[in-house]
Structures are given as structure tokens and as C-alpha cells.
Design a protein around this motif. Sequence first.
Motif, PDB file in Angstrom:
ATOM      1  N   LEU A 101      38.877 -42.033  -6.354  1.00 53.43           N
ATOM      2  CA  LEU A 101      38.158 -43.037  -5.574  1.00 53.43           C
ATOM      3  C   LEU A 101      38.429 -42.836  -4.091  1.00 53.43           C
ATOM      4  O   LEU A 101      39.563 -42.518  -3.696  1.00 53.43           O
ATOM      5  N   TYR A 102      37.396 -43.028  -3.299  1.00 52.23           N
ATOM      6  CA  TYR A 102      37.546 -42.988  -1.850  1.00 52.23           C
ATOM      7  C   TYR A 102      36.480 -43.891  -1.245  1.00 52.23           C
ATOM      8  O   TYR A 102      35.305 -43.536  -1.159  1.00 52.23           O
ATOM      9  N   ASP A 103      36.902 -45.094  -0.864  1.00 52.26           N
ATOM     10  CA  ASP A 103      35.984 -46.099  -0.340  1.00 52.26           C
ATOM     11  C   ASP A 103      34.844 -46.330  -1.333  1.00 52.26           C
ATOM     12  O   ASP A 103      35.088 -46.700  -2.465  1.00 52.26           O
ATOM     13  N   ASP A 104      33.594 -46.071  -0.929  1.00 47.97           N
ATOM     14  CA  ASP A 104      32.462 -46.326  -1.818  1.00 47.97           C
ATOM     15  C   ASP A 104      32.235 -45.211  -2.840  1.00 47.97           C
ATOM     16  O   ASP A 104      31.448 -45.369  -3.771  1.00 47.97           O
ATOM     17  N   PHE A 105      32.898 -44.083  -2.649  1.00 45.42           N
ATOM     18  CA  PHE A 105      32.715 -42.949  -3.556  1.00 45.42           C
ATOM     19  C   PHE A 105      33.671 -43.032  -4.743  1.00 45.42           C
ATOM     20  O   PHE A 105      34.824 -43.434  -4.597  1.00 45.42           O
ATOM     21  N   SER A 106      33.198 -42.652  -5.915  1.00 44.74           N
ATOM     22  CA  SER A 106      34.070 -42.540  -7.088  1.00 44.74           C
ATOM     23  C   SER A 106      33.492 -41.521  -8.053  1.00 44.74           C
ATOM     24  O   SER A 106      32.277 -41.334  -8.131  1.00 44.74           O
ATOM     25  N   ALA A 107      34.383 -40.856  -8.770  1.00 46.44           N
ATOM     26  CA  ALA A 107      33.995 -39.886  -9.789  1.00 46.44           C
ATOM     27  C   ALA A 107      35.093 -39.841 -10.836  1.00 46.44           C
ATOM     28  O   ALA A 107      36.258 -40.131 -10.545  1.00 46.44           O
ATOM     29  N   THR A 108      34.716 -39.497 -12.058  1.00 50.28           N
ATOM     30  CA  THR A 108      35.686 -39.413 -13.151  1.00 50.28           C
ATOM     31  C   THR A 108      35.610 -38.011 -13.767  1.00 50.28           C
ATOM     32  O   THR A 108      34.976 -37.802 -14.807  1.00 50.28           O
ATOM     33  N   PRO A 109      36.247 -37.036 -13.111  1.00 52.06           N
ATOM     34  CA  PRO A 109      36.202 -35.658 -13.620  1.00 52.06           C
ATOM     35  C   PRO A 109      37.096 -35.434 -14.831  1.00 52.06           C
ATOM     36  O   PRO A 109      36.919 -34.459 -15.558  1.00 52.06           O
ATOM     37  N   GLY A 110      38.063 -36.334 -15.047  1.00 53.04           N
ATOM     38  CA  GLY A 110      38.955 -36.211 -16.191  1.00 53.04           C
ATOM     39  C   GLY A 110      38.484 -37.083 -17.340  1.00 53.04           C
ATOM     40  O   GLY A 110      38.424 -38.316 -17.196  1.00 53.04           O
ATOM     41  N   PHE A 111      38.150 -36.458 -18.471  1.00 57.36           N
ATOM     42  CA  PHE A 111      37.612 -37.224 -19.598  1.00 57.36           C
ATOM     43  C   PHE A 111      37.982 -36.474 -20.876  1.00 57.36           C
ATOM     44  O   PHE A 111      37.470 -35.385 -21.135  1.00 57.36           O
ATOM     45  N   ALA A 112      38.904 -37.027 -21.666  1.00 55.09           N
ATOM     46  CA  ALA A 112      39.394 -36.318 -22.854  1.00 55.09           C
ATOM     47  C   ALA A 112      39.565 -37.269 -24.026  1.00 55.09           C
ATOM     48  O   ALA A 112      39.931 -38.435 -23.854  1.00 55.09           O
ATOM     49  N   ASP A 113      39.300 -36.763 -25.222  1.00 56.70           N
ATOM     50  CA  ASP A 113      39.576 -37.519 -26.448  1.00 56.70           C
ATOM     51  C   ASP A 113      41.057 -37.409 -26.769  1.00 56.70           C
ATOM     52  O   ASP A 113      41.617 -36.302 -26.816  1.00 56.70           O
ATOM     53  N   ARG A 114      41.688 -38.544 -27.021  1.00 54.31           N
ATOM     54  CA  ARG A 114      43.108 -38.555 -27.378  1.00 54.31           C
ATOM     55  C   ARG A 114      43.259 -38.300 -28.878  1.00 54.31           C
ATOM     56  O   ARG A 114      42.397 -38.671 -29.671  1.00 54.31           O
ATOM     57  N   VAL A 115      44.358 -37.678 -29.264  1.00 52.82           N
ATOM     58  CA  VAL A 115      44.583 -37.289 -30.658  1.00 52.82           C
ATOM     59  C   VAL A 115      45.707 -38.132 -31.256  1.00 52.82           C
ATOM     60  O   VAL A 115      46.858 -38.052 -30.823  1.00 52.82           O
ATOM     61  N   TYR A 116      45.326 -38.959 -32.238  1.00 50.28           N
ATOM     62  CA  TYR A 116      46.314 -39.761 -32.967  1.00 50.28           C
ATOM     63  C   TYR A 116      46.287 -39.470 -34.466  1.00 50.28           C
ATOM     64  O   TYR A 116      47.032 -40.078 -35.225  1.00 50.28           O
ATOM     65  N   GLU A 117      45.439 -38.538 -34.899  1.00 52.47           N
ATOM     66  CA  GLU A 117      45.359 -38.219 -36.318  1.00 52.47           C
ATOM     67  C   GLU A 117      46.702 -37.700 -36.830  1.00 52.47           C
ATOM     68  O   GLU A 117      47.386 -36.939 -36.162  1.00 52.47           O
ATOM     69  N   ASP A 118      47.059 -38.109 -38.050  1.00 50.95           N
ATOM     70  CA  ASP A 118      48.272 -37.649 -38.729  1.00 50.95           C
ATOM     71  C   ASP A 118      49.556 -38.090 -38.034  1.00 50.95           C
ATOM     72  O   ASP A 118      50.632 -37.552 -38.295  1.00 50.95           O
ATOM     73  N   MET A 119      49.457 -39.088 -37.152  1.00 47.51           N
ATOM     74  CA  MET A 119      50.649 -39.561 -36.471  1.00 47.51           C
ATOM     75  C   MET A 119      51.313 -40.731 -37.188  1.00 47.51           C
ATOM     76  O   MET A 119      52.210 -41.378 -36.658  1.00 47.51           O
ATOM     77  N   GLU A 120      50.849 -41.017 -38.428  1.00 47.67           N
ATOM     78  CA  GLU A 120      51.434 -42.132 -39.186  1.00 47.67           C
ATOM     79  C   GLU A 120      52.917 -41.927 -39.456  1.00 47.67           C
ATOM     80  O   GLU A 120      53.643 -42.884 -39.733  1.00 47.67           O
ATOM     81  N   GLU A 160      40.662 -51.182 -33.155  1.00 47.83           N
ATOM     82  CA  GLU A 160      40.332 -49.929 -33.826  1.00 47.83           C
ATOM     83  C   GLU A 160      39.233 -49.197 -33.067  1.00 47.83           C
ATOM     84  O   GLU A 160      38.322 -49.812 -32.521  1.00 47.83           O
ATOM     85  N   GLY A 161      39.323 -47.875 -33.043  1.00 51.22           N
ATOM     86  CA  GLY A 161      38.285 -47.069 -32.423  1.00 51.22           C
ATOM     87  C   GLY A 161      38.858 -45.856 -31.725  1.00 51.22           C
ATOM     88  O   GLY A 161      40.064 -45.771 -31.469  1.00 51.22           O
ATOM     89  N   PRO A 162      38.008 -44.890 -31.390  1.00 52.49           N
ATOM     90  CA  PRO A 162      38.462 -43.698 -30.666  1.00 52.49           C
ATOM     91  C   PRO A 162      39.065 -44.085 -29.319  1.00 52.49           C
ATOM     92  O   PRO A 162      38.594 -45.019 -28.666  1.00 52.49           O
ATOM     93  N   GLN A 163      40.090 -43.354 -28.930  1.00 48.39           N
ATOM     94  CA  GLN A 163      40.709 -43.605 -27.631  1.00 48.39           C
ATOM     95  C   GLN A 163      40.428 -42.437 -26.692  1.00 48.39           C
ATOM     96  O   GLN A 163      40.444 -41.275 -27.083  1.00 48.39           O
ATOM     97  N   ILE A 164      40.179 -42.797 -25.438  1.00 46.76           N
ATOM     98  CA  ILE A 164      39.787 -41.837 -24.409  1.00 46.76           C
ATOM     99  C   ILE A 164      40.766 -41.932 -23.247  1.00 46.76           C
ATOM    100  O   ILE A 164      41.164 -43.021 -22.839  1.00 46.76           O
ATOM    101  N   SER A 165      41.157 -40.781 -22.708  1.00 43.24           N
ATOM    102  CA  SER A 165      41.908 -40.723 -21.452  1.00 43.24           C
ATOM    103  C   SER A 165      40.959 -40.313 -20.338  1.00 43.24           C
ATOM    104  O   SER A 165      40.160 -39.382 -20.506  1.00 43.24           O
ATOM    105  N   THR A 166      41.041 -41.010 -19.218  1.00 42.65           N
ATOM    106  CA  THR A 166      40.206 -40.669 -18.071  1.00 42.65           C
ATOM    107  C   THR A 166      41.068 -40.537 -16.824  1.00 42.65           C
ATOM    108  O   THR A 166      42.161 -41.103 -16.743  1.00 42.65           O
ATOM    109  N   GLU A 167      40.553 -39.786 -15.856  1.00 40.26           N
ATOM    110  CA  GLU A 167      41.152 -39.792 -14.523  1.00 40.26           C
ATOM    111  C   GLU A 167      40.024 -39.788 -13.503  1.00 40.26           C
ATOM    112  O   GLU A 167      39.121 -38.931 -13.549  1.00 40.26           O
ATOM    113  N   SER A 168      40.083 -40.789 -12.630  1.00 47.11           N
ATOM    114  CA  SER A 168      39.042 -40.984 -11.624  1.00 47.11           C
ATOM    115  C   SER A 168      39.612 -40.742 -10.234  1.00 47.11           C
ATOM    116  O   SER A 168      40.809 -40.933  -9.994  1.00 47.11           O
TER     117      SER A 168
END
Length: 417
Positions: A202-221, A192-200
Motif C-alpha cells: 500500500l502507498y497512499d491511494d495505491f494498493s496491490a496484492t502480488p502475494g496470493f497463495a493457498d495454504r496447506v493444512y491437509e494431513d495435519m490432523e 470451515e473453508g480454504p485458507q489463503i495467505s496474501t501480501e499487499s
Amino acid sequence: MQGKAVLILGAGRDQLFMIRTAKEMGLLTVAVDGNPSAPGLSEADYAEPINFSHIGEVKAYVRCLLDKGIPLSGVCTMGSDIPNLLAEVAEEFGWSGPSRETGYLTTDKFAMKECLRKAGIPVPDYCIVQRKEDVLRQWKEWGAQKVVLKPTDRAGSRGVSILASTDEIADAWKNAADNSLNGRILLERYIEGPQISTESILYDDFSATPGFADRVYEDMEVFWPQVMENGGWVPSRENADVQKKISELVERAARALGISRGPAKGDVVLSEQGPMIIEIAARLSGGDFCESLVPLGTGVNYVKEVLRIATGEKPDPAALRPRWNKAVANRYFFLPPGRLDGIRGVGEAQAQDYIHKFELYYKKGEIIPPIQNHGQRVGVFVLVADDRIQAQAKVDYIYNQVEFKMDGSWRKGFLKR
């Protein structure tokens, strides 16, 4: 990027943004797709209706183009979970790409979790189950309230079910087994808990995660026990410290799976004990995450940096820094199975100045099938606002404005129990 060409596996809706971005960058584009009507085939500079899973035909086409002097320098995709195919093509021609080992680890969910657990990455409890009886036994042993049953080798929610009652095991087992390609079924403890989508990136020692979004599951019952996501939110409601922890975790998980140059897509759940990895994919997402949510919300188009890496260039870290902060939401239309007799309110919805994208995938007179995975949603819209409160009001307006006539009755495009 002048003087280079990139091969893009797939030319459907999910790959159009990559094709267009590559052309903006000055790259020649080569696309293959088994569907002769795929829209990207007409937009690419060179294209053939080749099923990209027929890897021998893809390689032969590449050799033909290289013999003609087309300066192909790399291979890429978005929206298709095929790092194994990217790996094989990249290896054949000496291009940048995932290794075959990474291709395997990121497309076999059991192997992925084994690798992550060995690396000390937190993941939900999991095991392979051979029979329906094994599901019940393991469920009791965990003492979990809910569990998830899924094939080890599918994406896009295909064959995935959440179980809250042992009475649901038989149907969930059939769903997973019918969708599995290799016959292996994975059981996971549901967290249980909020779910997050990310996109990172990577290039050798460098990394960044510019993609960061809250996923929507409300009312999907209404889709229970199937897992159906209704889009996402940018920016996330999580604070900066939590976002930093999640970003560091997905980047560490990506490296554990061997992703050293390229994208990594993360699915994360924020449990009471902290963030846990559900899955990591060695690819860019389809849909609207990197195409709309992040560029509209932050001004960052990191597909450009993925294309740079694929064609042998280094990414530009400065291009991954946010330029502004807007609220963006993408949502989907869902309809029950039946005949679509009419649609109204589309013109009014499309006329709103905050609408960035509005697409319907079915026409009047067509039959809507039962929705069993993300690819069967009826349509999508993307909108922009100053903050999340405004964005939610605009989402509500669109859902109330657009109506569908199903088997003689008008209804909204959002299912509720």
C-alpha cells in the motif's frame, strides 16, 4: 537507491532475503539481531548483535551510525511480528513506517478484530475469555462445531489450538496461557473453508496484492488440536473473481488498521458466505512466501518495493505485475520428538533440477523437540513445476526420497496419524 542505507531489524533466516535484496538494489544494509551467530550479521554492511526488542540500544546504535555519516533512511523487517518496534524507531528518526496505533492494532488480535468489525470487515465471531468456564459457555452460545483458542499477542501459531470437543478445553487453555505474554486469551468461532495467505503493498491511494497463495493444512490432523501449516501453493486454485474479492478485502482491512504506506500480510478463510479476515499483519511474512513462492511463480520480488517505501521512495506499480506463471510449492519436514540418528536421501533430493531450496535445521545426534509451533519444523524444501499436478508429484518424490533415523528406526519426514 545509491546513497541510502536501511536498518533491518533481525538478521536470521527470515531476514536474509531482505538483506540480500537491499544490497542488490544498491542500499547499504544495517542489521541488528540478539543472536551473535545470526547469518545476516555477516552479510550486512554494518551489524551489531543487539536484541531488537531492546529499542533503546537500537536507537543508540542508529545515532552512532548517523554521527559517522552512514546515510540511514529507513527501517524494515520481514518475518518478525514487530510493527510496534518499527513504529517507535521510524517515529524517532522521522522515517516512513507504521504508526504506534497501527503497531498496537496489528499485534493485539482482540484490538485488531474490534477495529475490523467496526469498519465493516467480516471476521469470525470472537471474544476475550477470562476462565476455562467462559470457553464452554461461549462455545454453547455460538452453537459452533469448532472453536479456536489463542493468545492475543503471539504469532507463528504459538499457543493456538482448534477445539472440536469440550474435553479439549483444559489442554488448549494451558497451551494458550503458557504462550501468552499479556495473559489475555481470545476465543474465536472456527470457520470451515480454504485458507489463503496474501501480501499487499500500500502507498497512499495505491494498493496491490502480488502475494496470493493457498495454504496447506491437509494431513495435519497429527498435530491436533494445534494448528500447523505445511507450506503453500502458487498459483492459487481460486478463480480470478474470487481472488479479486479477497485482494480488495485485505487491502480494505489493512487501511482500516492504519496501514497506508508499507506491507500488509493477510490470513483469509473462504467461508460459505464469502471471504473473512482471520488476521492482518503490518509486515512481510517469513519463510518462503515473498522470498520464494511469489518470485519463482510470477517473477515479482515485492520486497524491493517495501524497501523503497521504507527509505522514502515511491513503489513502482509495474514491478508488481506478474511476468510469468509457474507452479511453486514449499513443504516442511516434521519428525516426532527424539534423537536424530541419521539422514539419507538428501543428495538425491538436492540434485533434482526443480529444487530451488532444501534446508534441514537439525543435524545427526541432535534431539528433536515436540513440535509446538511453526518455528520448530525440522526442515523445508521449495520446488518449481509447470503446473500443480507436476508439482504434487515432485513433492511426493522428495518426501519419499529423504528419510530420517529416529531412535534406531528409519522413517519419512512427514507425520501421519
